[in-house]
Each structure stands twice: as structure tokens, then as C-alpha cells.
Design an enzyme around this catalytic site. Structure first.
Site, short mmCIF file in Angstrom:
data_model
loop_
_atom_site.label_atom_id
_atom_site.label_comp_id
_atom_site.label_asym_id
_atom_site.label_seq_id
_atom_site.Cartn_x
_atom_site.Cartn_y
_atom_site.Cartn_z
N CYS A 168 0.80 -1.22 0.00
CA CYS A 168 0.00 0.00 0.00
C CYS A 168 0.84 1.27 0.00
CB CYS A 168 -0.95 -0.01 1.19
SG CYS A 168 -1.97 -1.50 1.22
N HIS A 299 -2.80 7.95 6.10
CA HIS A 299 -3.10 6.66 5.47
C HIS A 299 -4.46 6.17 5.97
CE1 HIS A 299 -2.02 3.10 3.26
NE2 HIS A 299 -2.21 2.32 4.32
N GLU A 310 -0.56 5.46 13.58
CA GLU A 310 -0.41 6.72 12.86
C GLU A 310 -0.62 7.92 13.78
OE1 GLU A 310 -1.38 8.28 8.36
OE2 GLU A 310 -2.52 6.58 9.16
N LYS A 331 -10.08 7.65 3.04
CA LYS A 331 -10.47 6.27 2.73
C LYS A 331 -11.92 5.97 3.11
CE LYS A 331 -5.98 3.95 2.55
NZ LYS A 331 -5.08 5.11 2.66
N HIS A 336 -9.94 1.80 0.19
CA HIS A 336 -8.49 1.62 0.14
C HIS A 336 -8.11 1.10 -1.24
CE1 HIS A 336 -4.45 0.86 1.05
NE2 HIS A 336 -4.56 0.34 2.26
N PHE A 395 2.23 -2.97 3.96
CA PHE A 395 2.64 -4.20 4.60
C PHE A 395 4.16 -4.35 4.54
CE2 PHE A 395 -1.40 -7.04 4.05
CZ PHE A 395 -2.05 -6.26 4.97
#
Length: 412
Positions: A168, A299, A310, A331, A336, A395
């Protein structure tokens, strides 16, 4: 010589929205609810919904765009296979190139850097097994870099070419590469962004991880239960500012810096210091202090672990200043987009900065108690400075941070 890098064009395809103007309106209105994807039967999965684009509507729009603009932009032949592989990115690129005012001659010196989860590889490979196809085109279209190769061929690009597939955080990897190519003088113009189609394999994987919310994505909400997959394409034209000025283009924003890091901690559990390190490096390279940042597009996947990590990273970077930025995640509106997430969020960040307002977070009803303003219902969404940041995580502990800037007064 170090060159100033500016954005001169943008294009978006996501959900039932085609074009940056419609996307800007979507962000202003807030999130309509997700639904079942049309590409496959999601009924057998635990979480059944997606923020999916209608592929037939997008392909129809692409055919119309090719008829209207293909000759003026000098575009090469586009096949049905190209459309299935890179159609969203191609449609977004046509809009971005047209907005930037690039001619076929200018495009010859341009490069391309595209982010994706797997390009056309999974779809095309499965089709080819059924068809017994071993052609040269098959070899091109089954690589993860297939979307970049398709755009290079159709637009006639002769500059640097690269593709990024690093979970991502892929889009910020692609942006970092394109930014350096322009900054170092390797190419005056780069097309950069992401292209992803929702696939049953990805949908099944995130369901197996139990990372998907059954209802909707609710970033930074105390009741959040996870992400929801989206898809689409997002392309920016970035350019040497001197080159842009010489041809009479008006920049949309300056791309001040980009930084990448890896926390080397856990494949699915981010460690906050990885993201804080990326943000600090981006600020240092832009020669900026944290308190000049007025908005951060996070994110913000809506998972318990991501949003918590975050928030800690944001506090580490911005907590010591006299003022703090508004923070949000888009998002809840787009879903996503996996490898393309950072590209569409970069465009959302530029649009927010130019409008002077952070996008609404209408899916976040019960906001988490964090020491930053979230632009939920009733909160002031005004961005107080001319600088904004966009962050991505992936990831494997991958992190990226991107900074945009507008002139303090007037236009470029």
C-alpha cells in the site's frame, strides 16, 4: 543543478467518479455507502462490500475520451486487453495530460512511473491459460509493470520508465522515483500515479485477515472495524518548474519533497517510529518546520492498529509545536485503493490545499480522542497554511511521506 518540481496536471477514476472536478465534489460531499462489487460474487465472504468502480462505465468513458482526444494527444492504438489491464490509469492519464497542456512532441521526452498491486498480471495470466496465449503481448501484459508499459506505448513516452508494487506504499515509491528523475534533470516531465482493479483474490485475502469492515470504512472512529477495498486510477503530471513556465503552463502545486522509510518490525503491524522518521525526513528535505504544515492526509485505513500507530507518529512529529495540522483520511470516501492509494490521496491533498479546506470525514461519527482536529461534522475544516502532507503505509513496515506547497501569496 537541482530543479523545482511542480504538478501541472491531475486525473482521477474512482467509484462512479471520473475526473478531478467530480472527485473534488465527492470529497466535499462526503462518503456514500459502499456496495457489492460487480466484478465477482462477494456474497460468500464475511465482509461483502467494496468502494468499487464500475468497469463497464469506465471503459465506455475511456472509449469516448479516446475518440475526442486521442488524435490531439497522439495516442497509439488501444486494445480491449489494454483497457482491462490499464484502463483506469489510462483514462486518468488522458485527463492529467490534457490539463497539463502537453503535446505529442512534449510527451516524447516524458517518463512514466506507475504504482499497482499486480498490474494486469493476475487477470491476464488467468485468461491466457484458458486461451493458450503465448504471444509477445502476453509476455508484456502479465508482468507487474504491465500498466506502466501500456501507458508508455500508448502515449509514446521515451523517458525513464518504472513500476512499483510494494503493497500500500507503492504510489509513494512511484512518486519518489518520478520526483528524483525530474529533480535531477533525467526527464522534464513524468506521468506518475497508480492503477488498480479490484480482484477477488485481493478481496479474499483481506477478508481472511479479518481486516475488512462489514459496513463501511470509519477512519479514526472509536467504533472502527477495518478497511474496505476500493479501486481506480490516479495520475499526476509532474514537471520541471522552469520547463513548465517556458511553455506557459500554470502549476497546480509545488511538490516540495518526498521521503521513504521501513520500520522492519512486522508485516501487518506498523511501528510508529517508521512513519515519524519518513515525515521528519520529508520536512528536513523541504527545509520546513512541522508547524508550517496545515493539513495531513493520513493513510487512515480504519483498522485498530493502523490508526493508533499513525496517531502516535503524528504526535511524535507535530506534538511539540505551537500549532498542529488538521488531520484526516479520505479512505472513508474512496475506500483503500491498495497500490494506488497514495496517488489518489496525493491528488486529494492538492485539491484540499488549493480549496483551503480539508475533505469531510462523514463516515467517522464517533471520533477518537486524539490531539488533532479531525474534519468531522461540526469541526472547522479550514487549512491555515500553504503546506500539506500526505502519508502512506504498507505491509512489511513500509512508510512514505509527501509534501506539497502553494505560494504564500498569489499564484505561481
Amino acid at each position: 543543478m537541482t530543479r523545482s518540481v511542480v504538478v501541472t496536471g491531475m486525473g482521477v477514476v474512482t467509484r462512479n467518479v471520473i475526473g478531478t472536478r467530480a472527485f473534488d465534489q465527492l470529497l466535499a460531499d462526503g462518503s456514500p455507502a459502499p456496495g457489492r462489487p460487480s466484478q465477482f460474487d462477494s456474497g460468500r465472504f464475511r465482509a461483502k462490500n467494496a468502494y468499487a468502480t464500475d468497469p463497464s462505465a469506465a471503459n465506455t468513458a475511456l472509449r469516448e475520451a479516446l475518440l475526442r482526444k486521442g488524435k490531439d494527444l497522439g495516442l497509439g492504438n488501444v486494445t480491449e486487453t489494454d483497457m482491462n489491464c490499464a484502463g483506469y490509469g489510462l483514462l486518468a492519464a488522458i485527463e492529467a495530460v490534457e490539463q497539463a497542456g502537453l503535446t505529442p512532441e512534449m510527451l516524447k521526452s516524458a517518463g512514466c512511473s506507475i504504482a499497482t498491486t499486480s498490474g494486469g498480471m493476475m487477470d491476464r495470466y488467468t485468461d491466457a491459460l484458458d486461451e493458450g496465449d503465448h504471444s509477445a503481448q502476453f509476455q508484456e501484459l502479465v508482468t507487474p509493470g504491465s500498466a506502466a508499459l501500456v501507458l508508455r506505448r500508448i502515449f509514446g513516452l521515451h523517458g525513464p520508465l518504472s513500476s512499483f508494487s510494494c503493497a500500500c506504499a507503492s504510489s509513494l515509491g512511484a512518486v519518489s522515483y518520478a520526483f528524483m528523475r525530474v529533480r535531477n534533470g533525467d526527464a522534464p516531465v513524468m506521468l506518475v500515479g497508480g492503477n488498480d482493479r479490484i480482484r477477488e483474490a485481493d478481496f479474499a485475502g483481506f477478508n481472511a485477515l479479518r481486516a475488512m469492515d462489514r459496513d463501511r470504512c470509519r477512519p479514526f472512529d472509536v467504533d472502527r472495524r477495518g478497511m474496505i477495498i476500493g479501486d481506480g486510477g490516479a495520475i499526476l503530471v509532474i514537471e520541471d518548474e522552469e520547463h513548465a513556465r517556458a511553455r506557459g503552463a500554470v502549476p497546480l502545486a509545488r511538490m516540495a519533497s518526498v521521503a521513504l522509510s521501513t520500520d522492519s518490525h512486522h508485516i501487518t503491524c506498523p511501528k510508529p517510529d517508521g512513519l515519524s522518521r519518513a515525515m521528519e525526513q520529508a520536512l528536513e528535505r523541504a527545509e520546513m518546520k512541522p508547524d508550517v504544515v496545515g493539513y495531513v492526509n493520513c493513510h487512515g485505513t480504519g483498522t485498530q492498529i493502523n490508526d493508533e500507530a499513525e496517531a502516535i507518529a503524528l504526535e511524535a512529529v507535530f506534538g511539540g509545536g505551537a500549532t498542529r495540522p488538521i488531520v484526516s483520511s479520505t479512505k472513508g470516501t474512496t475506500g483503500h485503493l491498495l497500490g494506488s492509494a497514495g496517488a489518489i490521496e496525493a491528488i486529494a491533498t492538492v485539491l484540499a490545499l488549493r480549496a483551503g479546506e480539508a475533505p469531510k470525514m462523514t463516515s467517522t461519527i464517533n471520533p477518537e480522542d486524539i490531539p488533532f482536529t479531525l474534519p468531522v461534522e461540526g469541526e472547522d475544516r479550514t487549512i491555515r497554511t500553504n503546506v500539506a502532507m500526505s502519508n502512506s503505509l504498507g505491509f512489511g513496515g513500509l512508510n512514505g511521506s509527501l509534501i506539497f506547497q502553494l505560494p504564500e501569496t498569489g499564484d505561481f
